[in-house]
Write an enzyme that holds these catalytic residues in place. Structure first.
Site, PDB file in Angstrom:
ATOM      1  N   CYS A 105       0.814  -1.217   0.000  1.00 47.90           N
ATOM      2  CA  CYS A 105       0.000   0.000   0.000  1.00 47.90           C
ATOM      3  C   CYS A 105       0.852   1.273   0.000  1.00 47.90           C
ATOM      4  O   CYS A 105       0.376   2.334  -0.408  1.00 47.90           O
ATOM      5  CB  CYS A 105      -0.923   0.005   1.204  1.00 47.90           C
ATOM      6  SG  CYS A 105      -2.151  -1.320   1.164  1.00 47.90           S
TER       7      CYS A 105
ATOM      8  N   HIS B  25      -3.562   7.464   2.319  1.00 51.40           N
ATOM      9  CA  HIS B  25      -3.910   6.140   1.800  1.00 51.40           C
ATOM     10  C   HIS B  25      -5.271   5.729   2.345  1.00 51.40           C
ATOM     11  O   HIS B  25      -5.534   5.833   3.544  1.00 51.40           O
ATOM     12  CB  HIS B  25      -2.835   5.132   2.219  1.00 51.40           C
ATOM     13  CG  HIS B  25      -3.237   3.706   2.008  1.00 51.40           C
ATOM     14  ND1 HIS B  25      -3.710   3.241   0.800  1.00 51.40           N
ATOM     15  CD2 HIS B  25      -3.248   2.642   2.859  1.00 51.40           C
ATOM     16  CE1 HIS B  25      -3.996   1.950   0.906  1.00 51.40           C
ATOM     17  NE2 HIS B  25      -3.730   1.569   2.141  1.00 51.40           N
TER      18      HIS B  25
ATOM     19  N   ASN C 197      -9.966  -0.293  -0.639  1.00 55.14           N
ATOM     20  CA  ASN C 197      -8.513  -0.183  -0.519  1.00 55.14           C
ATOM     21  C   ASN C 197      -7.886  -0.616  -1.848  1.00 55.14           C
ATOM     22  O   ASN C 197      -7.896  -1.794  -2.183  1.00 55.14           O
ATOM     23  CB  ASN C 197      -8.022  -1.070   0.624  1.00 55.14           C
ATOM     24  CG  ASN C 197      -6.515  -0.994   0.836  1.00 55.14           C
ATOM     25  OD1 ASN C 197      -5.782  -0.484   0.000  1.00 55.14           O
ATOM     26  ND2 ASN C 197      -6.057  -1.521   1.963  1.00 55.14           N
TER      27      ASN C 197
END
Length: 294
Positions: free
Chosen positions: A112, A253, A283
């Protein structure tokens, strides 16, 4: 000299997977998912779409905004853990699709955080004068690594791509300032894809045990993420002699609304200053930050 983001672009596949869709696949419901993650829907790449296809869409839009011909790009770096192939890199595949012969191209594998790592690397190349421009991407098709029988992870991930174009600037009021990158290898076991690498190559056993899919200890990830995000934010603010109260916007994020809310609360930054899109995209891993910025 600093590097300046002069163009952004993003792309999400057309197919939408709602929480209602997931109710038919695993034991879950819309209320449970929204309360724990903030996610209502996510996008899924078509069967004939690879990560480089998503990246191409985002890159094209960013280059158009930056008024930069794809053939003039000098550096391409892509944050991804789902490249089209184990090798060559997704960035190299993208270079070919852009018709570019000038750029050197490579991927960064930092899950990520991939686009932040990629941005930090490109920033150094631009600031040093080694390149006059750089194309930075975060692109992932995490639905390809999702175990749709695992209610803990099936609700989280979506596919997407985001791109940023960097150029140098001498403007003292603009450009990237402080970057701090961190890692902690002691926590490998709480979020990983255990099968399919050199430790446990693809085999009938791996497929049977479904270890080629993402595995996660959500509770531990939450605790560590909130603590690490707060510490890192304070670190970069201190480096610039700023306080959380000086912040105008937060581009973060998009992993989980509870993680973002908890981090902002610790920093005493109003949630209204943080743009959130995970309700619609979930996500998207490395794609999350550049998609949010765009």
């Amino acid at each position: 000299m600093r590097s300046l983001i002069v163009g952004t672009g993003s792309y999400a596949p057309e197919k939408i997977v709602t929480n209602a869709d997931l109710e038919k696949m695993v034991e879950t419901n819309d209320q449970w998912i929204v309360e724990r993650t903030g996610i209502k829907r996510r996008r899924m790449a078509a069967p004939d779409q690879a990560t480089s296809d998503l990246a191409l869409q985002a890159a094209t839009r960013a280059l158009e905004q930056a008024k930069l011909d794809p053939k003039d790009v000098e550096m391409i770096v892509c944050g991804t853990v789902t490249p089209d192939y184990p090798f060559p890199s997704c960035a190299t595949v993208l270079q070919g699709k852009l018709g570019n012969k000038k750029a050197f191209a490579f991927d960064v594998s930092a899950a990520c955080a991939g686009s932040i790592y990629a941005l930090g690397i490109a920033d150094r190349f631009v600031c040093s004068g080694a390149v006059k421009n750089a194309l930075v991407l975060g692109a992932d098709t995490l639905t390809r690594l999702t175990d749709w029988t695992d209610r803990n992870t099936a609700i989280l991930f979506g596919d997407g791509a985001g791109a940023m174009v960097l150029k140098p600037t001498d403007d003292p009021k603009r450009g990237l300032l402080t970057t701090r990158l961190h890692a902690d290898g002691s926590h490998v076991s709480i979020l990983l894809q255990p099968g399919g690498g050199s430790k446990d190559p693809i085999s009938e056993k791996v497929v049977r045990e479904r270890s080629h899919f993402v595995k996660m200890n959500g509770r531990e990830v939450f605790k560590i993420a909130v603590r690490a995000l707060e510490e890192n934010c304070r670190e970069v603010l201190a480096a610039e002699k700023l306080t959380p109260g000086d912040v105008t916007y937060v581009i973060a994020h998009q992993a989980n609304k509870r993680i973002l809310d908890a981090t902002l609360q610790r920093l005493e930054i109003p949630a209204t200053k943080c743009w959130m899109n995970l309700e619609n995209y979930g996500n998207t891993s490395a794609a999350s930050l550049p998609m949010t910025l765009d």
